[in-house]
Motif scaffolding. Structure first.
Motif, PDB file in Angstrom:
ATOM      1  N   ALA A   1      -1.793   8.249  -6.670  1.00 38.46           N
ATOM      2  CA  ALA A   1      -0.245   7.845  -5.647  1.00 38.46           C
ATOM      3  C   ALA A   1       0.060   9.424  -4.709  1.00 38.46           C
ATOM      4  N   MET A   2       0.629   9.906  -4.101  1.00 39.99           N
ATOM      5  CA  MET A   2       0.857  10.642  -3.084  1.00 39.99           C
ATOM      6  C   MET A   2       1.590  11.885  -3.803  1.00 39.99           C
TER       7      MET A   2
ATOM      8  N   ARG B   1      -6.935   4.603  -4.857  1.00 38.22           N
ATOM      9  CA  ARG B   1      -6.077   6.009  -4.561  1.00 38.22           C
ATOM     10  C   ARG B   1      -5.682   6.385  -5.117  1.00 38.22           C
TER      11      ARG B   1
ATOM     12  N   THR C   1      -4.288   9.927   4.229  1.00 36.85           N
ATOM     13  CA  THR C   1      -4.198   8.101   3.689  1.00 36.85           C
ATOM     14  C   THR C   1      -5.463   7.407   4.519  1.00 36.85           C
TER      15      THR C   1
ATOM     16  N   SER D   1       1.062   4.463  -2.648  1.00 35.26           N
ATOM     17  CA  SER D   1       0.807   5.640  -2.523  1.00 35.26           C
ATOM     18  C   SER D   1       1.692   6.880  -3.047  1.00 35.26           C
TER      19      SER D   1
ATOM     20  N   TRP E   1       0.908  -1.159   0.115  1.00 30.57           N
ATOM     21  CA  TRP E   1      -0.018  -0.572   0.094  1.00 30.57           C
ATOM     22  C   TRP E   1       1.347   1.398   0.133  1.00 30.57           C
TER      23      TRP E   1
ATOM     24  N   GLN F   1      -5.875  13.435  -0.008  1.00 27.84           N
ATOM     25  CA  GLN F   1      -4.610  13.346   0.110  1.00 27.84           C
ATOM     26  C   GLN F   1      -3.741  14.956  -0.337  1.00 27.84           C
TER      27      GLN F   1
END
Length: 550
Positions: free
Chosen positions: A352-353, A350, A407, A27, A23, A396
């Motif tokens: 990616a950061m 989600r 997150t 992310s 995860w 995010q």
């Protein structure tokens, strides 16, 4: 944010990354790119102790000098860490054969999505594959522990997992799913990297898969729970374990019996709405006739996987066009739709950061005829926009929150929001036809039935067949989808409770705000209040919205 709280929040996020490196990698956090989840009992016990320590450290911080967001961070960290410990203490890996979300079925989806932005991250894939091998070896040992304690998986889950392992082991080595990595950066000899990875697959991963398969077939299967005893209630300590999971997934103190009754009430109330829409869609107001037509009429079902994806994209485009009328804050990252042939019928990833990948939701098209044409729009609004993508991407992108809150994943909040937006889409005028609106009811039926069948199996001792029969009788799901849904609930106890319980609580919070504010109530301000602080347990969400909209 105070120094103590800021450091604790940062430490906790690093703890979360260590617990779920895949995860983290998905992310955009690459510090653990060479790791995979450690499922050994020793690692689990250590994680439990560490999570409890985090909760105690959060609770020891004096909140008198904290502002609202800092108080939320303190409370959220305490709740998340303590809940993580309580769920981990159930030691579910001992009996957790999972053909729906297990690594043997999900890794083929994740690996191509892993960003490899630098040579170091790309090279770390070799160590990640070694970690995957260790995971399966350790999982085999955990199942042995389960047999010794009388806590074993459901027989159907064992059989399905064995078949998935067989399918994986039958793949030509050169085509192994773990080698399907994405684009590699400059400075990497891709062929040489894949060659090293292939060696690990051959020498470590595949022997580990074979070991896991052997333990399932030769040591676990003849102890596995048959379909009559598929629920947790049939395991030692299972009744209390299910209560713990119900608390975790709903973030409430509702008992399984209370939740069961809410489900029965929701199923009954939907009958009136079906009777109202039925004549326009299938020419009848009789609920049983409507459900049968939705389930069995070929004209109401898809046949083309590409059309399923295209219709999902079209629904999202409609939603994007009117978002500004209903939300003050919108996400910067976009959301796309992709087809898949494994996993749940639909699910969201989600962004990616680091912005390297946007959000995406997947439509499982392995059985295209199983998708009703009426289901596509409601699913797109739930999984994409204004559902999961809006909520998760906005979280995010919040600048003033610690990363663990950006997150965080409170299931009742996130899935409750997704289900709330299916009805919100109706307020927004997004459903194209009466058939699409009846799809909203069909989705509601499934989530209402979940409250009944999940508690039925895991708290009241229902058989697998009893749960399937109830779902077919009270929703338009075809038999094949109903079986798949029940199997999902059987192997992930309590998760299915989050959707309807979360939606009902978000609606209650909205109604309370409308009563408080009267003519001052603004729907955009309400939605921003719900989404502006990341995922929260429902009690914290209620108090936060009240403070924002007095």
């Amino acid at each position: 944010m105070t120094d103590d709280l800021a450091q604790l929040a940062d430490d906790y996020q690093r703890f979360r990354y260590r617990q779920n490196p895949l995860w983290a990698h998905m992310s955009g956090e690459y510090s653990v790119a060479g790791a995979y989840t450690d499922v050994s009992r020793a690692a689990e016990d250590a994680a439990i102790a560490e999570a409890r320590d985090f909760a105690e450290r959060a609770e020891a911080i004096d909140e008198s000098g904290l502002d609202e967001q800092e108080r939320l961070s303190r409370a959220m960290l305490s709740w998340d860490a303590r809940s993580t410990a309580e769920v981990a203490e159930l030691h579910s890996a001992d009996y957790g054969a999972n053909p729906i979300f297990g690594a043997q079925t999900s890794l083929g989806m994740y690996v191509p999505k892993l960003s490899l932005p630098t040579p170091e991250v790309a090279e770390a894939m070799v160590d990640k594959l070694a970690g995957i091998a260790t995971y399966f070896t350790d999982l085999a040992e955990r199942h042995r522990d389960g047999v010794a304690s009388g806590r074993t998986p459901a027989a159907f889950a064992v059989a399905d997992t064995i078949k998935q392992l067989d399918d994986w082991l039958a793949e030509p080595l050169a085509d192994d799913r773990l080698l399907a990595i994405g684009s590699t950066p400059d400075g990497i000899d891709r062929d040489a990297l894949v060659g090293r990875m292939r060696d690990v697959v051959e020498e470590q991963v595949r022997p580990a898969l074979a070991t896991y398969r052997h333990v399932l077939s030769d040591e676990v299967m003849h102890h596995a729970r048959e379909d009559e005893n598929v629920g947790l209630v049939h395991l030692p300590g299972g009744e209390e374990a299910y209560r713990t999971l119900a608390r975790f997934y709903t973030t409430t103190e509702m008992s399984p019996q209370e939740i069961h009754e809410i489900g029965l009430d929701q199923v009954a109330s939907l009958a009136e709405e079906y009777a109202e829409l039925g004549p326009d869609v299938v020419g009848s107001a009789d609920v049983a006739t409507i459900l049968a037509a939705l389930r069995d009429d070929p004209a109401l079902h898809h046949t083309d996987p590409d059309e399923i994806v295209a219709d999902s994209k079209a629904a999202m485009d409609k939603a994007k066009a009117v978002m500004g009328d209903w939300f003050g804050r919108l996400p910067k990252s976009d959301c796309d739709v992709e087809a898949t042939t494994s996993g749940a019928v639909a699910y969201y990833f989600r962004p990616a950061m680091d912005g390297s990948r946007g959000g995406v939701f997947f439509m499982n098209v392995s059985d295209p005829e199983g998708w009703g044409r009426y289901q596509i729009e409601a699913t797109a609004y739930h999984e994409g926009i204004p559902g999961h993508h809006l909520q998760i991407a906005i979280a995010q992108e919040l600048e003033d929150l610690p990363d663990f809150r950006k997150t965080a994943f409170c299931v009742a909040y996130s899935e409750g929001w997704g289900l709330y937006t299916e009805r919100l889409a109706d307020e927004m005028g997004l459903y194209t036809t009466p058939m699409d609106r009846i799809g909203m009811l069909a989705a509601d039926s499934m989530r209402a039935c979940r409250l009944v069948v999940d508690t039925g199996m895991h708290a009241m001792g229902w058989s697998r067949q009893q749960a399937v029969d109830y779902l077919v009788a009270n929703s338009p799901l075809p038999l094949s989808h109903a079986i798949a849904e029940i199997d999902r609930y059987a192997v992930t106890p309590g998760q299915a409770l989050s959707y309807m319980i979360g939606r009902l609580e978000i609606l209650r919070i909205r109604e309370a705000a409308q009563q408080r504010q009267g003519d001052r109530f603004d729907i955009k301000a309400f939605h921003d209040a719900v989404l502006d602080s990341g995922a929260l347990p429902l009690g914290l969400l209620a108090s936060h919205v009240e403070s924002r909209l007095p």
